[in-house]
Design an enzyme around this catalytic site. Structure first.
Site, short mmCIF file in Angstrom:
data_model
loop_
_atom_site.label_atom_id
_atom_site.label_comp_id
_atom_site.label_asym_id
_atom_site.label_seq_id
_atom_site.Cartn_x
_atom_site.Cartn_y
_atom_site.Cartn_z
N SER A 258 0.83 -1.20 0.00
CA SER A 258 0.00 0.00 0.00
C SER A 258 0.87 1.25 0.00
O SER A 258 1.87 1.33 0.70
CB SER A 258 -0.92 0.02 1.23
OG SER A 258 -1.58 1.27 1.34
N LYS A 259 0.46 2.23 -0.79
CA LYS A 259 1.20 3.49 -0.82
C LYS A 259 1.05 4.23 0.50
O LYS A 259 1.78 5.19 0.77
CB LYS A 259 0.70 4.37 -1.98
CG LYS A 259 1.04 3.80 -3.35
CD LYS A 259 0.60 4.72 -4.46
CE LYS A 259 0.94 4.16 -5.83
NZ LYS A 259 0.54 5.06 -6.93
N ARG A 260 0.12 3.79 1.33
CA ARG A 260 -0.04 4.41 2.65
C ARG A 260 1.06 3.95 3.60
O ARG A 260 1.27 4.53 4.65
CB ARG A 260 -1.42 4.08 3.24
CG ARG A 260 -2.58 4.64 2.43
CD ARG A 260 -3.92 4.36 3.10
NE ARG A 260 -5.03 4.83 2.30
CZ ARG A 260 -5.65 4.12 1.39
NH1 ARG A 260 -5.24 2.89 1.14
NH2 ARG A 260 -6.65 4.61 0.70
#
Length: 495
Positions: A258-260
């Site tokens: 996830s880019k988070r």
């Protein structure tokens, strides 16, 4: 709109500038780079920024910067330029308009005047009927007169591509033969939006053709769209490139990267002192594309050994806990090479100056020769250059201030221990090893009555580093050298 280039291998990495480069994108870029260099081809960076609402200022420059940091710079790009620019899609709108006009003239595309409200009603009705939402192709059947009338009235519209029944199978470089009957499950897709910007489907086909792309290596999520893209190539009358779809890169537990998660961005690894070679080695080792798994591959070796036919179809599981070990191996390799070691020495000097500054005193610890000696002695023991300026290694760069009284609280025989150890240091050659010195220190302790070995080591560690914990005393002395080690012990005894 014929392609301007020949049949040489030309591949592209085409990210959207919506944020930092993440590990999945780096792996896609790397595989394209390896394939290009293996075939003496060209590696192209193209920025797909047609979705202007999601563009992050500076992201495109950051992505190219990270490719350069990783050692896989593009041959053609927005920064480098090249023969088929611009390399940013927002600067190529006239080309997409021209391509759209070609399809309109051929009857392979049409103007659609359906409002967002009508499209939303279609979607809701499909969901209510438990069907997959799709456009009903209503505007495909408008007459020429009806279209002209709406255009003259300034009616807002998009352009859609006419999907044909019976898409042809294609042989993917990784997944083998594949075919998706898109016309039976999808409505006609939008290829040009009302604001004049193309959708991905049109832009990537037009650009791959005009840029002479011979092979498209992209994420597996685009596999189902390839039949649609091949229909576009057919409508234009262009020869398509070869396609290869790369499986996803997942977390160790099988969850999606996830880019988070901050730890998936390449910038973060660079800031943390990770070697680019180690990161490239890790993301290829966890996947496939090579005859065997082994740690420590250089970029040159990755290029020589990569085989796109060996890329497996299942997702690759990334174990970031292995990164320190990959980094340790690659750092040791670089320390062992004289040319690379010179670069590392300069980097360590800068780190030492940054962390310790005026606390260095005038002990020569920032001089090239000393830093090089430290690197060679710590080779294989550290994972990052930054480790050398961590507190446990502070003794390498600053002389501690330890009063004699503190030493005497550790051992009443502090002066006798100091005298014997100084004598030992005077007799030692510069080429001593930690093992040899450790044996000599053990024999020395046996000469001092009433002193335990552990107390003697604690006393010497305090004198050398001012710390209670850290590397072994023998390792400290070898790292410092006999002269500096002796100076510190004498200084502590006389303070």
């Amino acid at each position: 709109m014929g392609g301007p280039l020949g049949v040489a291998v030309r591949v592209r990495f085409a990210p959207s500038p919506t944020g930092f480069l993440h590990l999945g994108g780096l792996r896609t870029a790397l595989y394209n780079y390896l394939f290009a260099k293996q075939h003496q081809g060209r590696f192209i960076l193209r920025v797909e920024d047609t979705d202007q609402n999601r563009v992050v200022p500076g992201a495109a420059e950051g992505i190219e910067g990270m490719l350069e940091w990783a050692g896989i710079p593009p041959d053609e790009s927005p920064r480098q330029g090249g023969p088929v620019g611009p390399y940013q899609q927002s600067q190529r709108l006239s080309l997409y308009r021209k391509a759209t006009d070609m399809l309109l003239e051929k009857g392979a595309a049409y103007r659609c005047f359906c409002t967002p409200q009508r499209l939303e009603l279609l979607r809701k009705e499909a969901l209510r009927s438990q069907q997959t939402p799709r456009y009903d192709n209503r505007c495909r059947h408008l007459s020429t007169r009806q279209v002209a009338e709406k255009v003259s009235q300034g009616a807002e519209h998009v352009v859609r591509f006419c999907l044909e029944e019976g898409s042809e199978p294609f042989c993917d470089l990784i997944y083998g033969w594949s075919r998706h009957e898109v016309a039976s499950v999808e409505g006609d897709p939008v290829i040009l939006k009302s604001d004049g910007f193309p959708t991905y489907h049109l832009a990537n086909v037009v650009d791959d053709h005009l840029m002479g792309i011979s092979h498209v290596l992209r994420g597996a999520e685009w596999l189902v769209s390839t039949s649609k893209h091949l229909l576009l190539y057919k409508a234009f009358g262009w020869d398509p490139p070869r396609f290869g779809h790369l499986p996803l890169l997942l977390n160790k537990d099988g969850s999606k990267l996830s880019k988070r998660q901050g730890h998936v961005f390449v910038e973060q690894f660079a800031q943390d002192g990770c070697l680019p070679e180690a990161l490239l080695d890790l993301i290829t080792d966890c996947g496939s594309g090579f005859a065997e798994k082994r740690m420590g591959r250089t970029l040159k070796e990755l290029t020589a050994e990569f085989d796109v036919g060996r890329v497996e179809r299942h997702s690759a599981l990334l174990d970031l806990e292995k990164l320190p070990e990959f980094n340790r191996i690659h750092l040791a390799q670089q320390i062992g090479e004289e040319k690379q070691r010179r670069v590392l020495v300069a980097e360590v000097q800068a780190l030492v100056e940054q962390v310790y500054g005026d606390r260095l005193e005038d002990s020569g610890v920032a001089e090239k020769g000393y830093v090089e000696q430290v690197l060679l002695l710590r080779k294989g023991h550290i994972s990052r250059l930054k480790d050398l300026v961590m507190p446990k290694y502070a003794f390498l760069w600053i002389r501690p201030s330890v009063p004699r009284e503190e030493l005497q609280t550790v051992s009443a025989q502090a002066e006798e221990i100091g005298r014997l150890v100084l004598g030992l240091l005077e007799r030692q050659a510069a080429a001593w090893t930690a093992e040899e010195l450790g044996r000599d220190l053990r024999q020395l302790q046996e000469q001092i009555k009433g002193t335990q070995y552990s107390s003697m080591m604690k006393l010497l560690r305090l004198a050398l580093s001012g710390q209670q914990q850290g590397p072994s005393v023998a390792e400290m002395m070898v790292s410092l050298g006999p002269r500096e080690a002796g100076t510190r012990i004498q200084r502590a005894l006389c303070s």
